[in-house]
Design a protein around this motif. Structure first.
Motif, PDB file in Angstrom:
ATOM      1  N   SER A 314     -11.868 -46.777 -37.586  1.00  0.00           N
ATOM      2  CA  SER A 314     -12.863 -46.168 -38.477  1.00  0.00           C
ATOM      3  C   SER A 314     -14.015 -47.144 -38.709  1.00  0.00           C
ATOM      4  O   SER A 314     -15.048 -47.076 -38.056  1.00  0.00           O
ATOM      5  CB  SER A 314     -12.203 -45.750 -39.786  1.00  0.00           C
ATOM      6  N   ARG A 509     -14.904 -46.937 -31.024  1.00  0.00           N
ATOM      7  CA  ARG A 509     -14.920 -45.527 -30.658  1.00  0.00           C
ATOM      8  C   ARG A 509     -14.878 -45.349 -29.141  1.00  0.00           C
ATOM      9  O   ARG A 509     -15.105 -44.247 -28.649  1.00  0.00           O
ATOM     10  CB  ARG A 509     -16.163 -44.845 -31.231  1.00  0.00           C
ATOM     11  N   MET A 533      -9.292 -40.602 -38.245  1.00  0.00           N
ATOM     12  CA  MET A 533      -9.669 -39.450 -37.439  1.00  0.00           C
ATOM     13  C   MET A 533     -10.768 -38.629 -38.135  1.00  0.00           C
ATOM     14  O   MET A 533     -11.704 -38.151 -37.480  1.00  0.00           O
ATOM     15  CB  MET A 533      -8.455 -38.566 -37.177  1.00  0.00           C
ATOM     16  N   GLN A 534     -10.667 -38.481 -39.433  1.00  0.00           N
ATOM     17  CA  GLN A 534     -11.693 -37.749 -40.174  1.00  0.00           C
ATOM     18  C   GLN A 534     -13.023 -38.491 -40.136  1.00  0.00           C
ATOM     19  O   GLN A 534     -14.095 -37.879 -40.022  1.00  0.00           O
ATOM     20  CB  GLN A 534     -11.242 -37.543 -41.624  1.00  0.00           C
ATOM     21  N   GLN A 536     -14.066 -40.509 -37.736  1.00  0.00           N
ATOM     22  CA  GLN A 536     -14.639 -40.412 -36.394  1.00  0.00           C
ATOM     23  C   GLN A 536     -15.274 -39.046 -36.140  1.00  0.00           C
ATOM     24  O   GLN A 536     -16.282 -38.948 -35.440  1.00  0.00           O
ATOM     25  CB  GLN A 536     -13.561 -40.684 -35.343  1.00  0.00           C
ATOM     26  N   THR A 537     -14.686 -38.001 -36.700  1.00  0.00           N
ATOM     27  CA  THR A 537     -15.254 -36.664 -36.481  1.00  0.00           C
ATOM     28  C   THR A 537     -16.560 -36.468 -37.243  1.00  0.00           C
ATOM     29  O   THR A 537     -17.453 -35.758 -36.780  1.00  0.00           O
ATOM     30  CB  THR A 537     -14.249 -35.585 -36.909  1.00  0.00           C
ATOM     31  N   THR A 538     -16.697 -37.090 -38.394  1.00  0.00           N
ATOM     32  CA  THR A 538     -17.906 -36.924 -39.202  1.00  0.00           C
ATOM     33  C   THR A 538     -18.976 -37.960 -38.881  1.00  0.00           C
ATOM     34  O   THR A 538     -20.127 -37.797 -39.297  1.00  0.00           O
ATOM     35  CB  THR A 538     -17.563 -37.024 -40.700  1.00  0.00           C
ATOM     36  N   THR A 548     -17.144 -41.480 -27.877  1.00  0.00           N
ATOM     37  CA  THR A 548     -16.579 -40.193 -28.274  1.00  0.00           C
ATOM     38  C   THR A 548     -15.504 -40.328 -29.340  1.00  0.00           C
ATOM     39  O   THR A 548     -15.196 -39.365 -30.030  1.00  0.00           O
ATOM     40  CB  THR A 548     -15.982 -39.497 -27.051  1.00  0.00           C
ATOM     41  N   MET A 551      -9.671 -39.013 -28.292  1.00  0.00           N
ATOM     42  CA  MET A 551      -9.559 -37.642 -27.814  1.00  0.00           C
ATOM     43  C   MET A 551      -8.111 -37.178 -27.734  1.00  0.00           C
ATOM     44  O   MET A 551      -7.849 -35.985 -27.610  1.00  0.00           O
ATOM     45  CB  MET A 551     -10.205 -37.525 -26.429  1.00  0.00           C
ATOM     46  N   ILE A 573      -6.979 -31.696 -36.125  1.00  0.00           N
ATOM     47  CA  ILE A 573      -8.233 -32.377 -35.787  1.00  0.00           C
ATOM     48  C   ILE A 573      -8.287 -32.740 -34.308  1.00  0.00           C
ATOM     49  O   ILE A 573      -9.319 -32.590 -33.640  1.00  0.00           O
ATOM     50  CB  ILE A 573      -8.411 -33.637 -36.670  1.00  0.00           C
ATOM     51  N   MET A 574      -7.161 -33.210 -33.764  1.00  0.00           N
ATOM     52  CA  MET A 574      -7.158 -33.769 -32.418  1.00  0.00           C
ATOM     53  C   MET A 574      -6.921 -32.724 -31.333  1.00  0.00           C
ATOM     54  O   MET A 574      -7.258 -32.970 -30.169  1.00  0.00           O
ATOM     55  CB  MET A 574      -6.075 -34.845 -32.302  1.00  0.00           C
ATOM     56  N   LYS A 577      -9.939 -31.678 -29.333  1.00  0.00           N
ATOM     57  CA  LYS A 577     -10.517 -32.784 -28.570  1.00  0.00           C
ATOM     58  C   LYS A 577      -9.706 -33.120 -27.319  1.00  0.00           C
ATOM     59  O   LYS A 577     -10.222 -33.783 -26.417  1.00  0.00           O
ATOM     60  CB  LYS A 577     -10.604 -34.038 -29.439  1.00  0.00           C
TER      61      LYS A 577
END
Length: 594
Positions: A314, A509, A533-534, A536-538, A548, A551, A573-574, A577
């Motif tokens: 993160s 990342r 994970m949250q 990285q998505t935001t 990316t 994944m 979430i994953m 991806k």
């Protein structure tokens, strides 16, 4: 007395016997010399130069090392390819007059017991157990007709000592096509591992190294991923690795001073790595931006190790050593003239950058020195009279007149040149117009258009040249951005946030696959992974060290239940991806409702 004279035949026999005796003596001498050479153990044989033919080189080096049993080099077993079925169509020109009635199929043969006989299997070959477990070297070749095109080497289940490793080292160093080495359960130790690591830089095209099942007590695995090593895929499964080996691997992956830029995948499944080992590997991932796949499955990692991995994925605060290195990297990122002081005119004219303020003590010193210099000049002027200043004024006036004359001459020359150039331009334009009129009379007007386009282009170029001349003194703002995009950016130089007295930078990342299954992670560690994970998505991907993010992640069979809310959120979430995920096809009922 009677004397016997020697006859011709007796003399010839004696000559023949003498020649035979000489030949026998020579043969005995040669045999004695050969026996002496064979019996001389101190005589060093000539060094063998490998040719790239692995089978010939390996066999010859084993023979020179006086090995009792030389392992054979064989092709790696493959399932046999099934032959294409023969076509049942009749050949042309035959059976034209015959009817097309199919012949009756022959009835299958029946065994005495009443069962049909089955053909032998074609997917495997049965061997004797002693022959199967006999030591051998399996190879894959690019072209089986060319023995120097060996690409993969597999050795499994027999001991490789120092002599054998040195033999393999000599063979591997000259093999240009070799890209995979697989040594499974061959009893490596610290010494043989070091010998192997020393020869890796000479194998230029090596990409994959698999050493599964080799328990090395020294745990010097870091020697395999040095800066000179070309290995990109490393597998060390079930090697009995502890936190000691994990620490050395973490340091080899990346530190503040250096990072590994070649290793892409690392498999450490089935070892004895605990929380401390996971923390050391996570510290290596702070600066590493090359590793894309990491497997830590079937280890002893708990919540502390999972929390550290989540922090690295993160964002994380920089340590004091990292802050110092960040400042060095930032200072070296500028232009080469960054540390040089600008000229006084630029410093005086610059509006954005205010002049530097000196301390009061420095001001006092400078004022005192100026007062002393002014007093000395006054004394010299009073003693020497006013002749020197007058001479200087005359010299300056003469200089100014000469400069004015030179400028006038230059202006006159430029005016003449400008007049001639304008006249030439007018003549050329008249000629082009005349040609254009002639072409128009004939029915074409392309020349007139081309001349007009060229004039427009000339005017545009002239305007550009003027603008460039005007902006010569201004520094360009686009140059630093281009330099930043083309060169590799250290993760420490990424955009940072100042939070609670610490600098926080975005995490790694570039890692896209992480396997943490079959460990001892509980709710606390899994919550840290969910938070990463949250994040990285935001997180926006506009930073220079972008990527990316993860994944694919595997977290099943830990202490936390797979039905827990945290695990479900991670999977939700994953799952989109995952590049291997295929959404289920929609039913007509679902499509109608949607």
């Amino acid at each position: 007395m009677t004397t016997t004279r020697p006859t011709f035949y007796s003399v010839a026999n004696k000559i023949k016997m003498g020649k035979k005796v000489e030949k026998s003596l020579k043969g005995e001498k040669n045999q004695s010399a050969i026996s002496q050479d064979e019996e001389d153990p101190n005589k060093t044989p000539e060094p063998y130069n490998c040719t790239g033919n692995f089978q010939a080189d390996f066999t010859e080096l084993c023979r020179r090392n006086s090995m009792a049993a030389i392992p054979p080099v064989i092709h790696r077993a493959r399932p046999p390819t099934q032959a294409a079925p023969e076509s049942s169509k009749p050949e042309k020109g035959k059976d034209k007059g015959k009817s097309a009635v199919p012949e009756p199929e022959p009835e299958p043969e029946v065994d005495p017991e009443g069962e049909n006989a089955e053909p032998p299997p074609k997917t495997y070959v049965v061997k004797d157990k002693f022959e199967y477990f006999k030591p051998c070297v399996q190879v894959e070749m690019e072209n089986y007709d060319k023995p120097e095109t060996v690409t993969e080497i597999y050795i499994r289940g027999w001991k490789i000592d120092d002599i054998m490793m040195n033999t393999l080292k000599q063979c591997w160093s000259v093999m240009e096509k070799l890209h995979t080495i697989n040594l499974w359960n061959v009893g490596l130790n610290g010494e043989t591992l070091s010998i192997m690591a020393s020869t890796l830089p000479s194998i230029v095209n090596l990409r994959t190294l698999i050493l599964d099942g080799n328990v090395v007590t020294e745990e010097n695995w870091h020697e395999l991923i040095t800066d000179e090593s070309p290995v990109q895929n490393l597998s060390l499964r079930h090697c009995g690795m502890t936190d000691k080996g994990a620490k050395s691997i973490g340091e080899a992956l990346g530190t503040v001073k250096r990072t590994n830029t070649k290793l892409v995948t690392l498999n450490l499944a089935g070892n004895q790595i605990s929380d401390q080992g996971a923390i050391d590997i996570a510290n290596g991932l702070r600066m590493n931006r090359t590793l894309m796949s990491l497997s830590l499955a079937s280890n002893q990692i708990g919540d502390k190790g999972a929390i550290k991995l989540g922090e690295v994925l993160s964002r994380f605060p920089l340590s004091h050593e990292e802050v110092v290195e960040r400042r060095k990297q930032k200072s070296s990122m500028g232009s080469p003239d960054r540390n040089k002081s600008p000229p006084p005119s630029r410093r005086a004219d610059s509006k954005d950058r205010p002049g530097s303020v000196r301390s009061s003590s420095q001001h006092d010193k400078s004022d005192k020195s100026k007062q002393k210099q002014s007093a000395k000049t006054k004394k010299d002027a009073g003693k020497g009279g006013k002749e020197a200043p007058k001479e200087e004024e005359k010299h300056d006036k003469s200089k100014g007149k000469k400069d004015d004359k030179a400028a006038a001459k230059k202006d006159s020359k430029s005016g003449k040149e400008g007049g001639t150039s304008s006249r030439k331009a007018e003549e050329e334009s008249r000629k082009t117009q005349h040609r254009g009129s002639i072409s128009k009379d004939k029915g074409g007007n392309t020349t007139g258009r081309s001349s007009g386009a060229s004039l427009v282009a000339d005017t545009k170029n002239a305007a550009k040249g003027k603008s460039k001349g005007k902006d010569k003194g201004k520094p360009s703002q686009a140059e630093p951005e281009d330099m930043g995009d083309s060169s590799f950016i250290n993760p420490l130089t990424d955009e940072a946030d100042f939070i609670d007295g610490q600098l926080w930078v975005p995490g790694n990342r570039l890692l896209i696959n992480l396997n943490l299954s079959r460990n001892q992670i509980n709710e606390q560690g899994m919550a840290a992974i969910l938070k990463a994970m949250q994040y990285q998505t935001t997180l926006a991907l506009g930073s220079k060290s972008g990527g990316t993010g993860l994944m694919r992640i595997c977290v099943f069979k830990n202490k936390i239940s797979s039905e827990h809310d945290i695990v479900r959120k991670i999977n939700d979430i994953m799952l989109p991806k995952d590049p291997f995920y295929k959404p289920p096809p929609q039913t007509p009922e679902a499509e109608s409702t949607s």
